[in-house]
Design an enzyme around this catalytic site. Sequence first.
Site, PDB file in Angstrom:
ATOM      1  N   SER A   1     -15.607 -10.918  -0.939  1.00 14.26           N
ATOM      2  CA  SER A   1     -14.816 -10.347  -1.659  1.00 14.26           C
ATOM      3  C   SER A   1     -13.738 -11.478  -2.290  1.00 14.26           C
ATOM      4  O   SER A   1     -13.840 -12.479  -1.379  1.00 14.26           O
ATOM      5  CB  SER A   1     -13.841  -9.855  -1.354  1.00 14.26           C
ATOM      6  OG  SER A   1     -12.702  -8.589  -1.603  1.00 14.26           O
TER       7      SER A   1
ATOM      8  N   TYR B   1     -11.495 -10.944  -7.789  1.00 15.12           N
ATOM      9  CA  TYR B   1     -10.693  -9.792  -8.990  1.00 15.12           C
ATOM     10  C   TYR B   1      -9.763 -10.436  -9.654  1.00 15.12           C
ATOM     11  O   TYR B   1      -9.305 -11.806  -9.579  1.00 15.12           O
ATOM     12  CB  TYR B   1     -10.383  -9.510  -7.838  1.00 15.12           C
ATOM     13  CG  TYR B   1     -10.180  -7.712  -7.390  1.00 15.12           C
ATOM     14  CD1 TYR B   1     -11.023  -6.841  -8.001  1.00 15.12           C
ATOM     15  CD2 TYR B   1     -10.451  -8.380  -5.821  1.00 15.12           C
ATOM     16  CE1 TYR B   1     -11.474  -6.116  -6.840  1.00 15.12           C
ATOM     17  CE2 TYR B   1     -10.460  -6.989  -5.189  1.00 15.12           C
ATOM     18  CZ  TYR B   1     -11.185  -5.686  -5.840  1.00 15.12           C
ATOM     19  OH  TYR B   1     -11.562  -4.719  -5.261  1.00 15.12           O
TER      20      TYR B   1
ATOM     21  N   THR C   1     -15.424  -7.703 -10.295  1.00 12.43           N
ATOM     22  CA  THR C   1     -14.959  -6.006 -10.693  1.00 12.43           C
ATOM     23  C   THR C   1     -14.334  -6.150 -11.817  1.00 12.43           C
ATOM     24  O   THR C   1     -13.100  -6.345 -11.403  1.00 12.43           O
ATOM     25  CB  THR C   1     -14.785  -6.194  -9.310  1.00 12.43           C
ATOM     26  OG1 THR C   1     -15.487  -7.068  -7.675  1.00 12.43           O
ATOM     27  CG2 THR C   1     -14.300  -4.843  -9.576  1.00 12.43           C
TER      28      THR C   1
ATOM     29  N   LYS D   1     -19.188  -5.952 -11.635  1.00 12.16           N
ATOM     30  CA  LYS D   1     -19.040  -4.575 -11.078  1.00 12.16           C
ATOM     31  C   LYS D   1     -18.270  -3.953 -11.850  1.00 12.16           C
ATOM     32  O   LYS D   1     -16.842  -3.923 -11.957  1.00 12.16           O
ATOM     33  CB  LYS D   1     -19.268  -5.447  -9.892  1.00 12.16           C
ATOM     34  CG  LYS D   1     -18.220  -4.150  -8.273  1.00 12.16           C
ATOM     35  CD  LYS D   1     -18.258  -4.896  -7.121  1.00 12.16           C
ATOM     36  CE  LYS D   1     -18.884  -3.466  -6.337  1.00 12.16           C
ATOM     37  NZ  LYS D   1     -17.423  -3.346  -6.381  1.00 12.16           N
TER      38      LYS D   1
ATOM     39  N   HIS E   1     -17.354   1.805  -6.776  1.00  7.14           N
ATOM     40  CA  HIS E   1     -15.916   0.960  -5.569  1.00  7.14           C
ATOM     41  C   HIS E   1     -16.054   2.537  -4.862  1.00  7.14           C
ATOM     42  O   HIS E   1     -15.183   2.330  -4.014  1.00  7.14           O
ATOM     43  CB  HIS E   1     -14.563   1.239  -6.669  1.00  7.14           C
ATOM     44  CG  HIS E   1     -13.921   0.207  -5.495  1.00  7.14           C
ATOM     45  ND1 HIS E   1     -13.452  -1.250  -6.864  1.00  7.14           N
ATOM     46  CD2 HIS E   1     -12.882  -0.287  -4.800  1.00  7.14           C
ATOM     47  CE1 HIS E   1     -13.352  -1.827  -5.957  1.00  7.14           C
ATOM     48  NE2 HIS E   1     -12.810  -1.334  -4.441  1.00  7.14           N
TER      49      HIS E   1
ATOM     50  N   ARG F   1     -19.304   1.397   2.928  1.00  6.56           N
ATOM     51  CA  ARG F   1     -18.534   1.551   4.601  1.00  6.56           C
ATOM     52  C   ARG F   1     -19.075   1.388   5.540  1.00  6.56           C
ATOM     53  O   ARG F   1     -19.073   1.056   7.144  1.00  6.56           O
ATOM     54  CB  ARG F   1     -18.033   2.734   4.431  1.00  6.56           C
ATOM     55  CG  ARG F   1     -16.520   3.187   3.067  1.00  6.56           C
ATOM     56  CD  ARG F   1     -16.465   5.013   2.959  1.00  6.56           C
ATOM     57  NE  ARG F   1     -14.802   4.628   1.982  1.00  6.56           N
ATOM     58  CZ  ARG F   1     -15.085   4.754   0.896  1.00  6.56           C
ATOM     59  NH1 ARG F   1     -15.874   5.076   0.289  1.00  6.56           N
ATOM     60  NH2 ARG F   1     -14.326   5.145   0.792  1.00  6.56           N
TER      61      ARG F   1
HETATM   62  C1  LIG Z   1     -12.040  -0.686   2.494  1.00  6.46           C
HETATM   63  C2  LIG Z   1     -12.882  -0.762   1.229  1.00  6.46           C
HETATM   64  C3  LIG Z   1     -12.502  -2.084   0.373  1.00  6.46           C
HETATM   65  C4  LIG Z   1     -13.478  -2.574  -0.633  1.00  6.46           C
HETATM   66  N1  LIG Z   1     -13.321  -3.321  -1.091  1.00  6.46           N
HETATM   67  C5  LIG Z   1     -13.517  -4.183  -2.514  1.00  6.46           C
HETATM   68  C6  LIG Z   1     -13.406  -5.356  -2.976  1.00  6.46           C
HETATM   69  O1  LIG Z   1     -12.767  -6.178  -2.497  1.00  6.46           O
HETATM   70  N2  LIG Z   1     -14.020  -5.769  -3.925  1.00  6.46           N
HETATM   71  C7  LIG Z   1     -15.218  -5.544  -4.347  1.00  6.46           C
HETATM   72  O2  LIG Z   1     -15.475  -5.685  -5.329  1.00  6.46           O
HETATM   73  N3  LIG Z   1     -14.961  -3.743  -4.071  1.00  6.46           N
HETATM   74  C8  LIG Z   1     -14.649  -3.794  -2.783  1.00  6.46           C
HETATM   75  N4  LIG Z   1     -15.210  -2.378  -2.280  1.00  6.46           N
HETATM   76  C9  LIG Z   1     -16.127  -1.384  -3.004  1.00  6.46           C
HETATM   77  C10 LIG Z   1     -17.797  -1.963  -2.366  1.00  6.46           C
HETATM   78  O3  LIG Z   1     -17.580  -2.871  -2.992  1.00  6.46           O
HETATM   79  C11 LIG Z   1     -18.149  -0.592  -3.006  1.00  6.46           C
HETATM   80  O4  LIG Z   1     -18.378  -0.640  -3.975  1.00  6.46           O
HETATM   81  C12 LIG Z   1     -17.794   0.714  -1.812  1.00  6.46           C
HETATM   82  O5  LIG Z   1     -17.899   0.794  -0.321  1.00  6.46           O
HETATM   83  C13 LIG Z   1     -19.146   1.323  -1.967  1.00  6.46           C
HETATM   84  O6  LIG Z   1     -18.862   2.880  -1.930  1.00  6.46           O
HETATM   85  P1  LIG Z   1     -19.978   3.454  -0.386  1.00  6.46           P
HETATM   86  O7  LIG Z   1     -18.983   1.829   0.532  1.00  6.46           O
HETATM   87  O8  LIG Z   1     -18.692   4.331   0.201  1.00  6.46           O
HETATM   88  O9  LIG Z   1     -21.051   3.303  -0.201  1.00  6.46           O
HETATM   89  C14 LIG Z   1     -14.110  -1.743  -1.046  1.00  6.46           C
HETATM   90  C15 LIG Z   1     -14.662  -0.722  -0.601  1.00  6.46           C
HETATM   91  C16 LIG Z   1     -13.825  -0.506   0.504  1.00  6.46           C
HETATM   92  C17 LIG Z   1     -14.130   1.107   1.275  1.00  6.46           C
END
Ligand SMILES: Cc1cc2nc3c(=O)[nH]c(=O)nc-3n(C[C@H](O)[C@H](O)[C@H](O)COP(=O)(O)O)c2cc1C
Length: 387
Positions: free
Chosen positions: A129, A153, A179, A261, A285, A338
């Site tokens: 990230s 980002y 993203t 993304k 996301h 997650r």
């Molecule tokens: C706590 C958290 C922080 C996240 N931070 C980012 C991030 O910094 N950049 C990004 O593109 N997606 C981020 N995501 C989205 C994840 O890359 C991914 O799309 C998402 O976790 C998928 O859903 P799931 O975890 O329920 O399977 C984040 C997700 C979570 C749970």
Amino acid sequence: MANYSDFQLGLYFAGLAGETPPYPLTFAGLEAAAEAKMEHRLWDYVSGGAGDEHTQRANVTAFERWGILPRMLSGAADRDLSIELFGHTLPSPIFLAPIGVLGVMTDDEHGDLAAAAAAAASGVPMVASTLMQDPMEDVAAALGDTPGFFQLYTPNDRELAESLVHRAEAAGYAGIVVTLDTWTLGYRPRDLQHATFPQLRGSCLANYTSDPVFRAKLAVPPEEDLAAAAVQWAFTFGNPSLTWDDLAWLRGLTDLPLLLKGICHPDDVRRAKDAGVDGIYCSNHGGRQAASAPALDLLPAVVEAAEGLPVLFDSGVRSGADVVKALALGATAVGIGRPYGYGAVLGGTAGIEFVLSCLLAEADLTMGLNGYARIADLTRDVLVAVR
Ligand SMILES: Cc1cc2nc3c(=O)[nH]c(=O)nc-3n(C[C@H](O)[C@H](O)[C@H](O)COP(=O)(O)O)c2cc1C
């Protein structure tokens, strides 16, 4: 070659010596154990999502509407789960989705390094990230031979965006993942209730505080006034005015593979292709940004429009069977979010590796027992809609 499913034999044999697995085997178990351990606001930040959270629940139940057609006597005792992605041969079809608060989810508050070490050990690529607790260069150095991708980002300051992309190139990342769905923050009642947001309190800003362009904008170095740096970050983080017209600029920043993304509509896929991107990343996301349809339901149309361009997918993947279903719906590689985050909470690198081993063992056995030996066998017609 060994099958990923051999991991379960290891667990059974350890049981003969009186050992039980160090971490929960199911997502529900991981979630419960992580909740018990985490500071409650961080727990809400990670487990929560947008609005009434129906999108993140629907992400998960979308998988339940598909079954896998079993084929017998097909000689699938030895499986090959490897895939090709942007010129890399990867041992398995999964990757670590970017989690922008991972840095503070481990006991030592170096969660990004923990994930990179797990990636190095497992060969599972990491999408790192923008929001990390350690600078991208240190994380890249911990990846070993496993490719990493840098997730951008796009800030509202072009010079800063360029600096981040060029640093990622120099650090050896294998691609840039932009993203698009987070140009501003989703409406997240749980975080609003606590009136807190980790980055605003200075967490996971290392890629900014180590950046010469970002630092040049600060009156006082972040080492002396992190709170001021965090405020500067908040005003720089997103770019609401980013449009398709800006894609030529982003494309021109790097020769590395460029992925977008958050693409879930076939027309957006076509526009991305026209702009010369190398890969599509279909995701909502994890239901944290817009309340929307389950990403999985949109995947087949995205794959069709991509016309052979790699399509990465995440959102709602909770099991090895889910991985297999996403592949059968056309994903080239499947992102874990997650579940590995909770592995990080429970055991750092070891916890993440354990979660990945479980997912891969289950994916491998799901393929084998259903009679599919290779990823290429997982075509759309191996799925059956379940009512
Ligand atoms: C706590 C958290 C922080 C996240 N931070 C980012 C991030 O910094 N950049 C990004 O593109 N997606 C981020 N995501 C989205 C994840 O890359 C991914 O799309 C998402 O976790 C998928 O859903 P799931 O975890 O329920 O399977 C984040 C997700 C979570 C749970």
